[in-house]
Design a protein around this motif. Structure first.
Motif, PDB file in Angstrom:
ATOM      1  N   THR A   1     -30.973  47.086  29.859  1.00  0.00           N
ATOM      2  CA  THR A   1     -32.429  47.194  29.743  1.00  0.00           C
ATOM      3  C   THR A   1     -33.022  45.809  29.937  1.00  0.00           C
ATOM      4  OG1 THR A   1     -32.938  46.674  27.433  1.00  0.00           O
ATOM      5  CG2 THR A   1     -32.052  48.872  27.869  1.00  0.00           C
TER       6      THR A   1
ATOM      7  N   ASP B   1     -28.610  45.029  26.219  1.00  0.00           N
ATOM      8  CA  ASP B   1     -30.000  45.288  25.874  1.00  0.00           C
ATOM      9  C   ASP B   1     -30.847  44.023  25.984  1.00  0.00           C
ATOM     10  OD1 ASP B   1     -32.051  46.943  25.049  1.00  0.00           O
ATOM     11  OD2 ASP B   1     -31.765  46.479  22.925  1.00  0.00           O
ATOM     12  N   ASN B   2     -32.065  44.206  26.443  1.00  0.00           N
ATOM     13  CA  ASN B   2     -33.043  43.113  26.496  1.00  0.00           C
ATOM     14  C   ASN B   2     -32.549  41.924  27.317  1.00  0.00           C
ATOM     15  OD1 ASN B   2     -34.676  44.675  24.774  1.00  0.00           O
ATOM     16  ND2 ASN B   2     -33.654  43.851  22.973  1.00  0.00           N
TER      17      ASN B   2
ATOM     18  N   THR C   1     -35.333  50.023  25.092  1.00  0.00           N
ATOM     19  CA  THR C   1     -34.225  49.931  24.143  1.00  0.00           C
ATOM     20  C   THR C   1     -34.064  51.243  23.399  1.00  0.00           C
ATOM     21  OG1 THR C   1     -34.515  47.557  23.890  1.00  0.00           O
ATOM     22  CG2 THR C   1     -33.406  48.690  22.083  1.00  0.00           C
TER      23      THR C   1
END
Ligand SMILES: Nc1ncnc2c1ncn2[C@@H]1O[C@H](COP(=O)(O)OP(=O)(O)OP(=O)(O)O)[C@@H](O)[C@H]1O
Ligand SMILES: [Mg+2]
Length: 774
Positions: A256, A233-234, A156
């Protein structure tokens, strides 16, 4: 004629004249009947169908920008639903391309830059190298990069740092979402992420389609031809990511994930980059930037510390804080201490060397905490997540707020928590798991349960107070007193109430799910009840429906018929807002039966008002009036004055739609008489708004304007800005109909200033009115 219809009619007539067309000619070109055009121009058609708007825009030869404004010219009204929230009719939904083509909203969603970002030059260069050599906007395939790697390695941080570096290459904006793939609770559904993106791109809550596929289609069409950077993200897995891929060449997506995302690489042409542990020089560089010269002074000890942290950035940051906290102790002594601790833990724990390495650093940091901070850390492990404020943490721990703040400060300083937004604290999932394990080891089940109970009470009581500020006349539900040690917040006025709901939105959803999953069944229906106004006012209809479904199941498990009836009524309302009329009717029927079964006349009356709203949506105004009258007598029998006033206003509104303006006015005036006694400025303002509409329809523009002014005075007191802007819009409409474009412009300008300031999507419709004023 309707207010919205009048404005759209005026636009149409002006557009037709400036194109030099008669009504008959426009009818021929658009394929509509002369009568349809005449009705539209006279404001008789309340919600022109999107297809009609399309055809007319095409027949008038409007350029793209003017089309958007033309399409956005249909307004919305105030105070239709039983709970007084304002909603646009689903049939009024504009095609997204029309609604948003006009003024592009440029989203800027990246989180702040990563502090002390260090190294990763190769990875940064590799990412930049993937951008189209001709510039991100050039032709070529859409670029998708996937950053993989273990928890806490810095995916991140790298993605956010790079996104800031290249943001200027994406003039149409940057979208960011934390998909919470590994957080406590459920990962974010792709549909929710899409709704967030659509909002950020300027689509109003009411206009966001229902299904994930429809949302994805709308999202892709909005991004077509734009240069936007999308940071996902994530991510949990490919299924979560795929609907969020924009697919157009100008857009670049960076994902990510801890998952290998193999499917994305194979199926979507994503390029995968592995983010590894920091190489030693970079790990030393990070330590150096966090703890300064100590690293240079004892290079050997610094290398040892980097090694003890497994060169994992998350652990390096925690350890660096320990070094800072133990200021004055030689680095070599600290690494010896850490080695000793690892030796002891190695004997206790299983799970591999890597796991113990990181946990040793956590334990080292945790053991050094003040007891209050250590306890707070453990309790964060039992909080539903995804983040926590200081007042909620105070209730969680049963401490005064000042002490809770001190504990949170200490935990943030130790890097065990992150203050990811001012006043809001989150915990990395590795640390959260660790915290929860410590809680299990050190706090008894009763202590942990008490902490959960206090924090659920905190959210319930505060949400209840905030709800009352948004809708003072709403029915109260009886709540048991909060657990000792709970310190609910007291929002000061509707603005603060709304801000509190906005800030706690995700936590309140998590708390509801947590309550349902851990046997707090009363909370599991009460929380949704006190959230319902917020969800409807903000257009979070999915959340409204989902939480009410949870409520219904919890109420059924308790055998609580009243709570089941309330939840069913709310689910019906959410269905109604989504245009699912049959389902809505079925839920209302069941709720009516249940309310009758337990003799709850006020409950039955509230559902009657929702039925009337449903009938209004179906154009069945005469039947709507019957339901309003039925609600009125039930509210009278139950002695509920606020409800009577709502029913009278609803009857007045529906009578006005039927063209019975005299009766309509009488009903609204009766509503007002009650509301003046009751002192709910929002309800009273809604009735003034209806009266304004009635006068406007009668061509009494001065009286209409006076009614809108009354509404505005009341709203100024309540500080409810959204409604102020809406009434100002209506005031502008009536001024416009009376042939006073200057006064209309003045009112619309004020409305626009408020909508813009709030970042509210209704701004677009007002902007369109202003553009077409003359
Ligand atoms: N290159 C770096 N420079 C400075 N700090 C970093 C760097 N990389 C990571 N960090 C810090 O380390 C911590 C963990 O990093 P981050 O959250 O980016 O990991 P992640 O790989 O995304 O983990 P997860 O799998 O949990 O999402 C954060 O506090 C982050 O700021
Ligand atoms: Mg991450």
């Amino acid at each position: 004629m309707t207010a919205e219809g009048a404005v759209f009619g005026a636009r149409l007539s002006a557009g037709r004249r400036s194109a030099g067309l008669s009504q008959a000619e426009l009818a021929e070109r658009s394929g509509l009947s002369v009568r349809a055009i005449s009705n539209l121009e006279r404001g008789r058609t309340r919600w022109p169908h999107p297809d009609t708007v399309h055809r007319l825009a095409g027949a008038l030869g409007l350029p793209a920008e003017a089309r958007a404004e033309f399409g956005a010219a249909a307004g919305r009204r105030l105070g239709g639903a039983a709970d007084g929230s304002a909603i646009a009719a689903p049939g009024d939904r504009l095609p997204l391309s029309l609604a948003s083509e006009g003024r592009q909203v440029v989203p800027r969603q990246l989180p702040g830059p990563v502090r002390h970002f260090t190294g990763r030059q190769n990875e940064l260069a590799a990412l930049t190298g993937l951008l189209d050599p001709a510039g991100a906007g050039g032709p070529g395939a859409a670029v998708i990069s996937a950053l993989g790697g273990m928890a806490g390695v810095g995916k991140t941080a790298l993605a956010v740092h790079w996104a800031h570096q290249v943001a200027s290459q994406f003039p149409d904006g940057q979208l960011f979402v934390n998909l919470r793939g590994y957080d406590v609770g459920q990962p974010m559904p792709a549909g929710d992420a899409l709704a967030g993106f659509l909002r950020a791109l300027g689509v109003a809550g009411q206009d966001i389609p229902d299904g994930t596929d429809e949302r994805a289609a709308a999202y892709r069409s909005l991004l077509a031809g734009r240069r936007v950077l999308v940071l996902l993200d994530n991510a949990r897995d490919v299924a979560q990511v795929r609907p969020l891929l924009p697919g157009s060449p100008g857009c670049v997506t960076l994902v990510t994930s801890r998952d290998a995302l193999g499917g994305l690489v194979a199926g979507d042409g994503a390029v995968r980059l592995e983010v590894d542990l920091l190489p030693l020089p970079e790990a030393l560089g990070l330590l150096g930037s966090l703890i300064g010269s100590v690293v240079r002074d004892d290079h050997g000890a610094a290398v040892k510390l980097a090694d003890q942290c497994g060169r994992l950035p998350l652990a390096l940051r925690v350890a660096a804080e320990m070094v800072v906290a133990r200021n004055g102790i030689a680095l070599a002594d600290l690494t010896a201490e850490l080695a000793d601790l690892k030796h002891r833990l190695d004997k206790l724990e299983t799970g591999g060397d890597e796991r113990t390495t990181v946990r040793t650093v956590f334990t080292w940091s945790y053991q050094d905490l003040d007891p209050a901070a250590a306890r707070m850390f453990r309790l964060v492990g039992v909080h539903p997540g995804p983040d926590i404020s200081a007042p909620a943490a105070a209730s969680l721990a049963g401490l005064p707020v000042a002490q809770a703040r001190r504990a949170l400060g200490e935990l943030t300083g130790a890097h065990l928590l992150a203050e990811h937004l001012p006043g809001r604290f989150s915990c990395h999932d590795l640390l959260r798991v660790y915290a929860a394990e410590q809680a299990t080891a050190l706090d008894s089940p009763a202590q942990r349960r008490a902490a959960e109970h206090r924090v659920l009470d905190h959210y319930l009581q505060t949400a209840c107070a905030a709800d009352r500020l948004l809708r003072p006349s709403r029915e109260l539900i009886a709540l048991p007193p909060p657990q000792p040690g709970t310190l609910p917040e007291n929002p000061d006025g509707p603005d603060q109430a709304m801000a509190w709901f906005d800030a706690e939105h995700k936590v309140l959803l998590a708390a509801t799910a947590h309550a349902a999953g851990s046997g707090f069944s009363s909370h599991a229906w009460q929380l949704p009840w006190v959230l319902a106004t917020f969800f409807s006012l903000r257009g979070h209809y999915d959340d409204l429906a989902d939480t009410q479904r949870t409520a219904l199941a919890a109420a059924a498990s308790l055998g609580d018929v009243a709570a089941q009836a309330r939840a069913g009524d709310q689910i019906g309302f959410a269905c109604l807002l989504r245009g699912q009329y049959q389902a809505a009717a079925a839920y209302f029927d069941r709720a009516l039966g249940q309310f009758r079964q337990i003799g709850d006349q006020a409950g039955e009356a509230s559902t009657c008002l929702n039925v009337s709203f449903l009938l209004e949506r179906q154009g069945r105004h005469a039947e709507a009036v019957q339901q309003d009258e039925r609600a009125l007598s039930l509210f009278q029998a139950a002695g509920r004055l606020a409800g009577q006033a709502l029913a009278l206003n609803a009857a007045g509104w529906h009578l006005a739609l039927l063209g019975d303006h005299e009766q309509a006015r009488t009903r609204c005036q009766q509503a007002l008489a009650l509301q003046r006694e009751l002192g709910d400025p929002l309800d009273e303002a809604n009735t003034w708004d209806s009266l304004g509409y009635i006068h406007d329809r009668l061509g009494q523009h001065e009286q209409a304007a006076a009614c809108y002014s009354e509404a505005l005075d009341l709203l100024a007191r309540s500080k409810e800005r959204w409604r102020q802007a809406t009434v100002l819009t209506h005031l502008g409409d009536t001024r416009h109909s009376s042939g006073d474009p200057q006064a209309a412009g003045h009112a619309w300008q004020q409305a626009l200033a408020i909508f813009d300031d709030m970042g509210h999507p209704d701004a677009e419709a007002v902007r369109a009115k202003l553009a077409f004023r003359n």
